[in-house]
Design an enzyme around this catalytic site. Structure first.
Site, PDB file in Angstrom:
ATOM      1  CG  ASP A 270      -1.809  64.197  43.480  1.00 53.11           C
ATOM      2  OD1 ASP A 270      -2.462  63.971  44.587  1.00 53.11           O
ATOM      3  OD2 ASP A 270      -0.663  65.258  43.500  1.00 53.11           O
TER       4      ASP A 270
ATOM      5  CD  GLU B 162      -6.344  64.704  45.630  1.00 55.68           C
ATOM      6  OE1 GLU B 162      -6.106  64.472  46.972  1.00 55.68           O
ATOM      7  OE2 GLU B 162      -5.227  64.935  44.844  1.00 55.68           O
TER       8      GLU B 162
END
Length: 636
Positions: free
Chosen positions: A319, A372
């Site tokens: 993330d 990401e």
């Protein structure tokens, strides 16, 4: 035997050496709480738990819990040389015991801290660790794991990912489903839709439901919301036996400031930077890890390996990578510190990510590491020996933003914005991309995918089917957030389950059928996946007819039948439309997003079309293009 005190335990010097270097890949077997029965000394033959925690700047550390009335003066741990680790064995403790560490700061202040390497934690609002064992599941996925190792990274394999928030996929009388219930319901649902993987939003323990798991408090403890750690292992085991991989969101970019977890653990900025310009995240009100400290780096690397080793996870989606890479991420001038060369790159975070990917790929070949990363950082999915970060895949945020922006326009205006669709092919093969339509795009007022679409209800459904067909046809692996596969109207709400009642309506089940058929094409036709990351797998047929808002391209694989995709982004049916095709012969229609079974008007091409030769244009097909639809053809 006096059980009111702790007994020193031996930690081999080589383990301490590796930890000091930041290279102990089984750190979770050294730190934390483990069932233990000494075979010599005063406690020989007595069962209990041994504890070890890193707190180098503490004056003293003791174990407190429900077994000693949470009294800090009774079970003191012992310093292990100069390692900064405190350790000890407490006879008589059993699995399920609640505990914390009472950490005495140099100032004299006593702080109660949860175990950073706890394997289980109590349900919120409690935050104590739970003494547990790791070796609590007998795996039955040997065939899956062997095949994963043999195949390696899925660069040339079909890959479509169903993204799930486990707490709101379904609920039962308002409560979360347990892992056993999710195994009975989620696994067959995803398998029958043809997805290859389930990707879970973070499953590590977290105190606040509203954070969706992205503010992690216990990095080694699966959340107790859905059951015990072994229940999660059993779920993953069942996924593998059903032919489904499992990917887990992992959050090494920041952690919450709650006074009972990692922050200021021993009275100092131990896991985080002391300087808020490097140690605090301005957007999320969280701490940022000190990536340059060996022991902190080891904590993160060992945690990634832990999920892959102990839980057989098939990949990690990291993330907020951009927030790690840039020292000035979301900061104004004067709020950040340049690196040693005066730049804004976080050199320590870069080194951590490169080492993370190197170590994971070495230990778990075939595991997918997915970034990401929302900027134009070069080489995210390129090997570390070329200067890349070493990830397997990178989320294509540019494709996602441009595509959703294009679809929000009324069709009459789309002719002015066709470049938003064609631009992605300029950079489509610079990285190994995943095309995400993720949870971030259907929350915080952005609306669900279906409700983003313009026009009346018929056009909204046609647009959604067209969007999904375009996503599956475009080069790159696929990711779709739950609810998008049947056209949920309401944007995602993590506090309630999806609107399953919509399956009572043919228009919604039609979207579901389309997703299933797209997945089946993806799996069955090598041209649809084998060259996802190479120009060999793509050829434009026509990208210049912006007036009609029509696109055509071919997906290809050496030695395999090509797949021709044609898209009509307007509600105007087009008869006799001449579209270039890769070669002569009969081209069979294999998918039409306007078909009646999907809820469309059923305008089609009577099974296919015969190629004809056009001077200067090569082979072409005369096609009927349904309104707001995608059609696909292959030879044979």
């Amino acid at each position: 035997m006096n059980t009111s005190r702790t007994i020193p335990v031996y930690i081999p010097p080589f383990d301490l050496h590796l930890f000091g270097r930041g290279e102990h890949w089984d750190l979770h077997r050294i730190l934390g709480a483990h069932p233990h029965t000494p075979d010599e000394g005063e406690a020989a033959g007595l069962s209990g738990y041994r504890f070890a925690v890193w707190a180098p700047n503490a004056r003293a550390v003791s174990v407190v819990g429900d077994f000693n009335g949470w009294r800090s003066e009774r079970h003191h741990l012992h310093p292990v040389g100069s390692s900064g680790i405190w350790a000890g064995f407490i006879p008589g403790l059993e699995q399920g015991t609640l505990y914390k560490y009472a950490v005495r700061h140099q100032s004299g202040h006593l702080a109660l801290k949860t175990d950073p390497v706890a394997f289980f934690a109590e349900m919120r609002p409690g935050n104590a660790a739970v003494a547990w064992t790791l070796d609590n599941h007998e795996w039955s996925d040997q065939d899956w794991m062997a095949a994963r190792r043999a195949v390696g990274p899925r660069l040339r394999e079909p890959m479509s990912v169903y993204e799930v928030h486990a707490g709101s996929w379904r609920r039962r009388d308002g409560r979360f489903l347990a892992w056993s219930e999710l195994a009975d319901e989620l696994i067959p649902y995803v398998r029958d839709l043809g997805f290859t993987h389930i990707q879970f939003m973070p499953l590590a323990e977290h105190p606040l439901d509203e954070s969706w798991g992205y503010q992690t408090s216990h990095y080694f403890a699966p959340t107790s919301r859905f059951g015990r750690p072994e229940d999660l292992k059993d779920f993953i085991d069942h996924c593998h036996q059903a032919g489904l991989g499992v990917i887990l969101d992992w959050v090494p970019g920041h952690f919450p400031k709650d006074d009972w977890c990692l922050g200021r653990f021993d009275g100092t900025a131990l896991y985080e930077h002391m300087d808020p310009r490097k140690g605090e995240h301005p957007d999320w009100g969280t701490y940022i890890f000190n990536y340059g400290r060996n022991e902190v780096k080891n904590f993160l690397l060992a945690n990634a390996l832990y999920w892959l080793k102990e839980f057989h996870i098939d990949g990690l989606r990291i993330d907020a990578v951009a927030s790690m890479l840039y020292l000035d991420y979301s900061r104004k001038e004067g709020e950040w510190i340049p690196n040693a060369f005066g730049g804004n790159e976080n050199l320590e975070a870069i080194h951590l990510l490169q080492e993370l990917n190197t170590v994971v790929h070495a230990h778990f070949p075939g595991a997918a590491m997915i970034a990401e990363e929302s900027t134009a950082w070069a080489g995210v999915s390129r090997p570390t020996y070329t200067g890349g970060l070493g990830f397997t895949f990178k989320w294509n945020m540019g494709w996602m933003n441009d595509t959703l922006d294009y679809f929000h326009y009324e069709p009459i205006h789309r002719s002015f914005h066709q470049n938003k669709l064609t631009f992605s092919m300029i950079y489509a093969f610079t990285e190994n991309f995943v095309l995400p339509l993720s949870h971030d795009e259907v929350v915080h007022g952005k609306g669900a995918l279906l409700s983003k679409m313009p026009g009346d209800m018929w056009q909204q459904f046609a647009n959604l089917r067209l969007l999904l067909a375009y996503q599956w046809a475009h080069p790159g692996k696929k990711l779709l957030f739950m609810g998008g596969e049947f056209g949920q109207w309401n944007e995602w709400n993590s506090q309630i389950e999806l609107d399953w009642i919509l399956h009572d309506f043919d228009t919604h089940t039609g979207v579901s059928r389309l997703v299933g058929d797209l997945n089946r094409l993806l799996r069955a036709l090598p041209a649809m996946h084998r060259e996802d990351h190479s120009w060999q797998g793509f050829e434009w047929m026509d990208f210049a007819d912006n007036q009609a808002s029509v696109l055509g391209f071919a997906r290809k694989a050496p030695g395999q039948a090509s797949v021709l995709w044609v898209f009509n982004f307007t509600p105007v049916p087009r008869q006799g439309y001449a579209m270039r095709c890769p070669g002569p012969g009969w081209w069979r229609e294999i998918l039409n997003s306007d078909a009646a079974i999907y809820g469309g008007s059923n305008l089609g091409n009577n099974g296919g079309a015969e190629a004809f030769h056009r001077e200067g244009r090569g082979w072409s097909l005369s096609l009927t293009l349904p309104p707001l639809a995608a059609v696909a053809f292959t030879q044979g």
